[in-house]
Design a protein around this motif. Structure first.
Motif, PDB file in Angstrom:
ATOM      1  N   ASP A  52       0.875  -1.285   0.015  1.00 26.12           N
ATOM      2  CA  ASP A  52       0.111   0.093   0.070  1.00 26.12           C
ATOM      3  C   ASP A  52       0.869   1.249  -0.154  1.00 26.12           C
ATOM      4  OD1 ASP A  52      -2.381  -1.460  -0.210  1.00 26.12           O
ATOM      5  OD2 ASP A  52      -2.633  -1.289   2.137  1.00 26.12           O
ATOM      6  N   SER A  90       2.209   1.701  -3.500  1.00 28.92           N
ATOM      7  CA  SER A  90       1.110   2.130  -4.281  1.00 28.92           C
ATOM      8  C   SER A  90       1.090   3.781  -4.261  1.00 28.92           C
ATOM      9  CB  SER A  90      -0.099   1.504  -4.112  1.00 28.92           C
ATOM     10  OG  SER A  90       0.078  -0.011  -4.518  1.00 28.92           O
ATOM     11  N   GLN A  91       0.907   4.209  -2.948  1.00 29.24           N
ATOM     12  CA  GLN A  91       0.816   5.511  -2.902  1.00 29.24           C
ATOM     13  C   GLN A  91       1.906   6.284  -3.259  1.00 29.24           C
ATOM     14  OE1 GLN A  91      -0.370   6.246   1.364  1.00 29.24           O
ATOM     15  NE2 GLN A  91      -2.175   5.089   1.141  1.00 29.24           N
ATOM     16  N   PRO A 144       1.818   5.834  -7.629  1.00 30.72           N
ATOM     17  CA  PRO A 144       0.709   5.314  -8.113  1.00 30.72           C
ATOM     18  C   PRO A 144       0.571   5.231  -9.522  1.00 30.72           C
ATOM     19  CG  PRO A 144       0.743   7.807  -7.769  1.00 30.72           C
ATOM     20  CD  PRO A 144       2.119   7.054  -7.340  1.00 30.72           C
ATOM     21  N   ASP A 145      -0.422   4.406 -10.206  1.00 32.12           N
ATOM     22  CA  ASP A 145      -0.436   3.890 -11.547  1.00 32.12           C
ATOM     23  C   ASP A 145      -0.822   5.050 -12.388  1.00 32.12           C
ATOM     24  OD1 ASP A 145       0.229   1.478 -11.199  1.00 32.12           O
ATOM     25  OD2 ASP A 145      -1.876   0.600 -10.905  1.00 32.12           O
TER      26      ASP A 145
END
Length: 66
Positions: free
Chosen positions: A51, A54-55, A58-59
């Protein structure tokens, strides 16, 4: 003679690594140790780490051609 602590191993595999029961039972002891990070000096990436990555990264949103 000591045996395996099956409750701890199952909890680690199912809850800690997110394995399905069939996946857990199909592993060899060497594969299970590898998944736990044995020999690498680092523990495997957990959900919180994923997580955070991902933050941080980001995609990118897809750009649609009109």
């Amino acid at each position: 003679m000591g045996g395996f602590d099956w409750p701890v191993l199952l909890q680690t595999g199912l809850r800690g690594l997110g394995l399905k029961p069939a996946e857990f039972w199909a592993l060899t002891p060497a594969e299970f140790q590898l998944m736990l990070g044995a020999g690498s000096g680092a523990m495997p990436l957990r959900r919180a780490g994923l997580d955070a990555l991902s933050q941080r990264y980001p995609d990118a949103e897809e750009v649609k051609d009109d």
